[in-house]
Design a protein around this motif. Structure first.
Motif, PDB file in Angstrom:
ATOM      1  N   LYS A 186       0.835  -1.219   0.000  1.00  0.00           N
ATOM      2  CA  LYS A 186       0.000   0.000   0.000  1.00  0.00           C
ATOM      3  C   LYS A 186       0.866   1.263   0.000  1.00  0.00           C
ATOM      4  CE  LYS A 186      -0.476   0.014   5.053  1.00  0.00           C
ATOM      5  NZ  LYS A 186      -1.423  -0.045   6.182  1.00  0.00           N
ATOM      6  N   TYR A 187       2.165   1.093   0.275  1.00  0.00           N
ATOM      7  CA  TYR A 187       3.051   2.253   0.331  1.00  0.00           C
ATOM      8  C   TYR A 187       3.627   2.561  -1.048  1.00  0.00           C
ATOM      9  CZ  TYR A 187       2.704   1.395   5.321  1.00  0.00           C
ATOM     10  OH  TYR A 187       2.215   1.206   6.581  1.00  0.00           O
ATOM     11  N   ILE A 188       3.549   3.784  -1.447  1.00  0.00           N
ATOM     12  CA  ILE A 188       4.007   4.199  -2.772  1.00  0.00           C
ATOM     13  C   ILE A 188       5.489   3.875  -2.951  1.00  0.00           C
ATOM     14  CG2 ILE A 188       4.493   6.233  -4.209  1.00  0.00           C
ATOM     15  CD1 ILE A 188       1.867   7.412  -3.286  1.00  0.00           C
ATOM     16  N   GLY A 189       5.788   3.199  -4.057  1.00  0.00           N
ATOM     17  CA  GLY A 189       7.163   2.857  -4.387  1.00  0.00           C
ATOM     18  C   GLY A 189       7.628   1.512  -3.862  1.00  0.00           C
ATOM     19  N   GLU A 190       6.933   0.955  -2.855  1.00  0.00           N
ATOM     20  CA  GLU A 190       7.380  -0.289  -2.242  1.00  0.00           C
ATOM     21  C   GLU A 190       7.182  -1.492  -3.167  1.00  0.00           C
ATOM     22  OE1 GLU A 190       9.041  -1.182   0.661  1.00  0.00           O
ATOM     23  OE2 GLU A 190       9.433   0.972   0.589  1.00  0.00           O
ATOM     24  N   THR A 191       6.068  -1.528  -3.915  1.00  0.00           N
ATOM     25  CA  THR A 191       5.818  -2.666  -4.807  1.00  0.00           C
ATOM     26  C   THR A 191       6.910  -2.775  -5.861  1.00  0.00           C
ATOM     27  OG1 THR A 191       3.420  -2.497  -4.492  1.00  0.00           O
ATOM     28  CG2 THR A 191       4.180  -3.689  -6.434  1.00  0.00           C
ATOM     29  N   GLU A 192       7.242  -1.646  -6.504  1.00  0.00           N
ATOM     30  CA  GLU A 192       8.307  -1.660  -7.506  1.00  0.00           C
ATOM     31  C   GLU A 192       9.640  -2.073  -6.889  1.00  0.00           C
ATOM     32  OE1 GLU A 192       6.082   0.724  -7.182  1.00  0.00           O
ATOM     33  OE2 GLU A 192       5.686   1.789  -9.057  1.00  0.00           O
ATOM     34  N   LYS A 193       9.904  -1.592  -5.659  1.00  0.00           N
ATOM     35  CA  LYS A 193      11.157  -1.940  -4.985  1.00  0.00           C
ATOM     36  C   LYS A 193      11.221  -3.459  -4.750  1.00  0.00           C
ATOM     37  CE  LYS A 193      12.417   0.881  -1.776  1.00  0.00           C
ATOM     38  NZ  LYS A 193      12.474   1.549  -0.436  1.00  0.00           N
ATOM     39  N   ASN A 194      10.104  -4.039  -4.314  1.00  0.00           N
ATOM     40  CA  ASN A 194      10.051  -5.485  -4.083  1.00  0.00           C
ATOM     41  C   ASN A 194      10.272  -6.256  -5.383  1.00  0.00           C
ATOM     42  OD1 ASN A 194       9.465  -5.020  -1.383  1.00  0.00           O
ATOM     43  ND2 ASN A 194       7.246  -5.215  -1.662  1.00  0.00           N
ATOM     44  N   ARG A 237      11.732  -5.157  -8.115  1.00  0.00           N
ATOM     45  CA  ARG A 237      13.086  -4.920  -8.616  1.00  0.00           C
ATOM     46  C   ARG A 237      14.076  -5.888  -7.963  1.00  0.00           C
ATOM     47  NH1 ARG A 237      13.565   0.028  -7.135  1.00  0.00           N
ATOM     48  NH2 ARG A 237      12.587   0.854  -9.018  1.00  0.00           N
ATOM     49  N   ARG A 238      13.960  -6.067  -6.666  1.00  0.00           N
ATOM     50  CA  ARG A 238      14.860  -6.977  -5.949  1.00  0.00           C
ATOM     51  C   ARG A 238      14.730  -8.404  -6.490  1.00  0.00           C
ATOM     52  NH1 ARG A 238      13.251  -6.952  -0.135  1.00  0.00           N
ATOM     53  NH2 ARG A 238      15.191  -8.085   0.257  1.00  0.00           N
ATOM     54  N   ILE A 239      13.499  -8.828  -6.765  1.00  0.00           N
ATOM     55  CA  ILE A 239      13.263 -10.190  -7.263  1.00  0.00           C
ATOM     56  C   ILE A 239      13.878 -10.361  -8.649  1.00  0.00           C
ATOM     57  CG2 ILE A 239      11.472 -11.779  -8.078  1.00  0.00           C
ATOM     58  CD1 ILE A 239       9.691 -10.611  -5.762  1.00  0.00           C
ATOM     59  N   SER A 260      -4.323  -9.847  -7.867  1.00  0.00           N
ATOM     60  CA  SER A 260      -4.099  -8.815  -6.855  1.00  0.00           C
ATOM     61  C   SER A 260      -3.488  -7.560  -7.457  1.00  0.00           C
ATOM     62  CB  SER A 260      -3.190  -9.352  -5.745  1.00  0.00           C
ATOM     63  OG  SER A 260      -1.919  -9.701  -6.266  1.00  0.00           O
ATOM     64  N   LEU A 261      -2.837  -7.693  -8.599  1.00  0.00           N
ATOM     65  CA  LEU A 261      -2.225  -6.533  -9.243  1.00  0.00           C
ATOM     66  C   LEU A 261      -2.887  -6.173 -10.561  1.00  0.00           C
ATOM     67  CD1 LEU A 261       0.010  -4.420  -9.070  1.00  0.00           C
ATOM     68  CD2 LEU A 261       1.561  -6.038 -10.157  1.00  0.00           C
ATOM     69  N   PHE A 262      -3.395  -7.194 -11.282  1.00  0.00           N
ATOM     70  CA  PHE A 262      -3.868  -6.953 -12.642  1.00  0.00           C
ATOM     71  C   PHE A 262      -5.382  -7.063 -12.802  1.00  0.00           C
ATOM     72  CE2 PHE A 262       0.558  -8.198 -13.267  1.00  0.00           C
ATOM     73  CZ  PHE A 262       0.986  -7.183 -14.097  1.00  0.00           C
ATOM     74  N   GLY A 263      -6.122  -6.864 -11.716  1.00  0.00           N
ATOM     75  CA  GLY A 263      -7.574  -6.917 -11.830  1.00  0.00           C
ATOM     76  C   GLY A 263      -8.108  -5.788 -12.689  1.00  0.00           C
ATOM     77  N   LYS A 264      -9.303  -5.998 -13.244  1.00  0.00           N
ATOM     78  CA  LYS A 264      -9.902  -4.969 -14.105  1.00  0.00           C
ATOM     79  C   LYS A 264     -10.200  -3.693 -13.314  1.00  0.00           C
ATOM     80  CE  LYS A 264     -12.340  -7.869 -17.455  1.00  0.00           C
ATOM     81  NZ  LYS A 264     -13.663  -8.346 -17.882  1.00  0.00           N
ATOM     82  N   ARG A 265     -10.043  -2.566 -13.993  1.00  0.00           N
ATOM     83  CA  ARG A 265     -10.471  -1.290 -13.431  1.00  0.00           C
ATOM     84  C   ARG A 265     -11.317  -0.583 -14.479  1.00  0.00           C
ATOM     85  NH1 ARG A 265      -5.148  -1.548 -11.962  1.00  0.00           N
ATOM     86  NH2 ARG A 265      -4.812  -1.855  -9.745  1.00  0.00           N
ATOM     87  N   SER A 266     -12.493  -0.152 -14.089  1.00  0.00           N
ATOM     88  CA  SER A 266     -13.383   0.478 -15.058  1.00  0.00           C
ATOM     89  C   SER A 266     -12.835   1.836 -15.500  1.00  0.00           C
ATOM     90  CB  SER A 266     -14.790   0.652 -14.470  1.00  0.00           C
ATOM     91  OG  SER A 266     -14.713   1.375 -13.254  1.00  0.00           O
ATOM     92  N   GLU A 282       1.622  -1.993 -12.392  1.00  0.00           N
ATOM     93  CA  GLU A 282       1.393  -2.949 -13.468  1.00  0.00           C
ATOM     94  C   GLU A 282       2.410  -2.739 -14.587  1.00  0.00           C
ATOM     95  OE1 GLU A 282      -2.540  -2.699 -14.983  1.00  0.00           O
ATOM     96  OE2 GLU A 282      -3.500  -2.984 -13.040  1.00  0.00           O
ATOM     97  N   SER A 283       2.578  -1.490 -14.986  1.00  0.00           N
ATOM     98  CA  SER A 283       3.491  -1.181 -16.084  1.00  0.00           C
ATOM     99  C   SER A 283       4.914  -1.602 -15.738  1.00  0.00           C
ATOM    100  CB  SER A 283       3.459   0.315 -16.409  1.00  0.00           C
ATOM    101  OG  SER A 283       2.177   0.686 -16.871  1.00  0.00           O
ATOM    102  N   TYR A 284       5.283  -1.395 -14.471  1.00  0.00           N
ATOM    103  CA  TYR A 284       6.638  -1.755 -14.074  1.00  0.00           C
ATOM    104  C   TYR A 284       6.847  -3.263 -14.174  1.00  0.00           C
ATOM    105  CZ  TYR A 284      10.946  -2.322 -11.517  1.00  0.00           C
ATOM    106  OH  TYR A 284      12.224  -2.669 -11.185  1.00  0.00           O
ATOM    107  N   LEU A 285       5.894  -4.048 -13.668  1.00  0.00           N
ATOM    108  CA  LEU A 285       6.034  -5.503 -13.728  1.00  0.00           C
ATOM    109  C   LEU A 285       6.067  -5.984 -15.173  1.00  0.00           C
ATOM    110  CD1 LEU A 285       6.234  -8.299 -12.532  1.00  0.00           C
ATOM    111  CD2 LEU A 285       3.773  -8.299 -12.159  1.00  0.00           C
ATOM    112  N   LEU A 286       5.191  -5.439 -16.012  1.00  0.00           N
ATOM    113  CA  LEU A 286       5.180  -5.843 -17.424  1.00  0.00           C
ATOM    114  C   LEU A 286       6.496  -5.486 -18.112  1.00  0.00           C
ATOM    115  CD1 LEU A 286       1.537  -4.894 -18.419  1.00  0.00           C
ATOM    116  CD2 LEU A 286       2.521  -7.182 -18.412  1.00  0.00           C
TER     117      LEU A 286
END
Length: 289
Positions: free
Chosen positions: A114-122, A124-126, A144-150, A164-168
């Protein structure tokens, strides 16, 4: 002689790359083989094609020049979609065995923060750790990350789109194979699906496929007696549940010092259905005993 030297050297390199990833993800000891995979022919062929893409990656991109045309989209990415227990992880294990690559499972729901920047940091490490070992990355719970958004209604949605863009982006540039899994393909955004090279749907097994799973589920060293796969196939459950029942039946039989019989499977099936909170119907076990 070169081949004999290459395999131990490759295994040594794999072990050297493990410590960094072992801190970030769960390494799966891949034991499943092609014989373990019971799928319709179309889906089975897709799994074989994914394996071939990884095996021939350097040949096509480097020797045959495709990598020099563009640096984009060279990563090999796949989505495995289907109900729980239908063989998604088994298929990843088969590819891992086929290519002699380590397989690591990452629970995306635990990576997303939920913290900004933490998901990308996680993430990136992987990916940084994985690049050193050329492993197969299996991201569970992609919903949990790629669910639809209207629509993109607020800053949280905009930031989720950035995640999402970062993971892709990392999947598209990753030198190994990255697999996402989901129980529900319809929950995934179509724009995201178009960016993946492979999408494999794992169907709930029909009676014929369930019978085949029952024929293969017991190791050759497990004593059995009087098992009828056609009758066992009447249990309307996925392969993962079949394996649970088979294992529990083996324990029940071993405790009684008996070979695995239909009565043991019936006892194990009752326990599995209780866990699933489903009734075990007379039609499913008719003629068992």
């Amino acid at each position: 002689q070169a081949a004999e030297t290459a395999e131990p050297l490759w295994d040594y390199c794999r072990m050297q790359a493990r410590p960094r990833l072992d801190e970030l993800a769960q390494r799966i000891e891949a034991r499943a083989t092609w014989d373990s995979l019971v799928l319709p022919e179309k889906e089975r062929a897709l799994i074989a094609e994914i394996s071939a893409h990884v095996a021939q990656r350097s040949r096509v991109y480097e020797d045959r020049g495709f990598g020099r045309r563009s640096g984009r989209g060279l990563g090999i990415s796949a989505l495995f979609a289907g109900p729980s227990g239908t063989g998604k992880t088994t298929a990843a294990e088969v590819i891992s065995q086929d290519l002699n690559l380590d397989l690591y499972r990452i629970d995306l729901s635990s990576v997303v923060s939920k913290y900004i920047g933490e998901t990308e940091k996680n993430l990136r490490r992987i990916f940084d750790a994985a690049e050193g070992g050329g492993v197969i990355l299996l991201f569970d719970e992609a919903d949990s990350l790629f669910g639809k958004r209207s629509d993109v209604s607020d800053s949280k949605d905009r930031y989720a789109n950035m995640e999402e863009s970062y993971l892709l982006q990392r999947m598209e540039s990753y030198k190994g194979l990255a697999i996402l899994t989901t129980n529900l393909k319809s929950s995934m955004d179509q724009a995201f699906l178009r960016r993946l090279r492979f999408v494999v749907q794992f169907p709930f097994p029909d009676a014929k496929q369930r019978g085949e799973i029952w024929r293969r589920v017991f190791p050759a060293t497990t004593p059995t007696e009087g098992l009828v796969p056609e009758r066992l196939a009447k249990l309307s459950i996925a392969g993962g549940n079949i394996r649970n029942i088979a294992l529990n039946a083996a324990f029940i039989a071993a405790d009684l010092d008996e070979p695995v019989m239909m009565k043991h499977i019936l006892s194990a099936a009752k326990r599995e259905y209780l866990k699933l909170e489903r009734p075990l119907t007379d039609s499913e076990v008719k003629g068992w005993l």
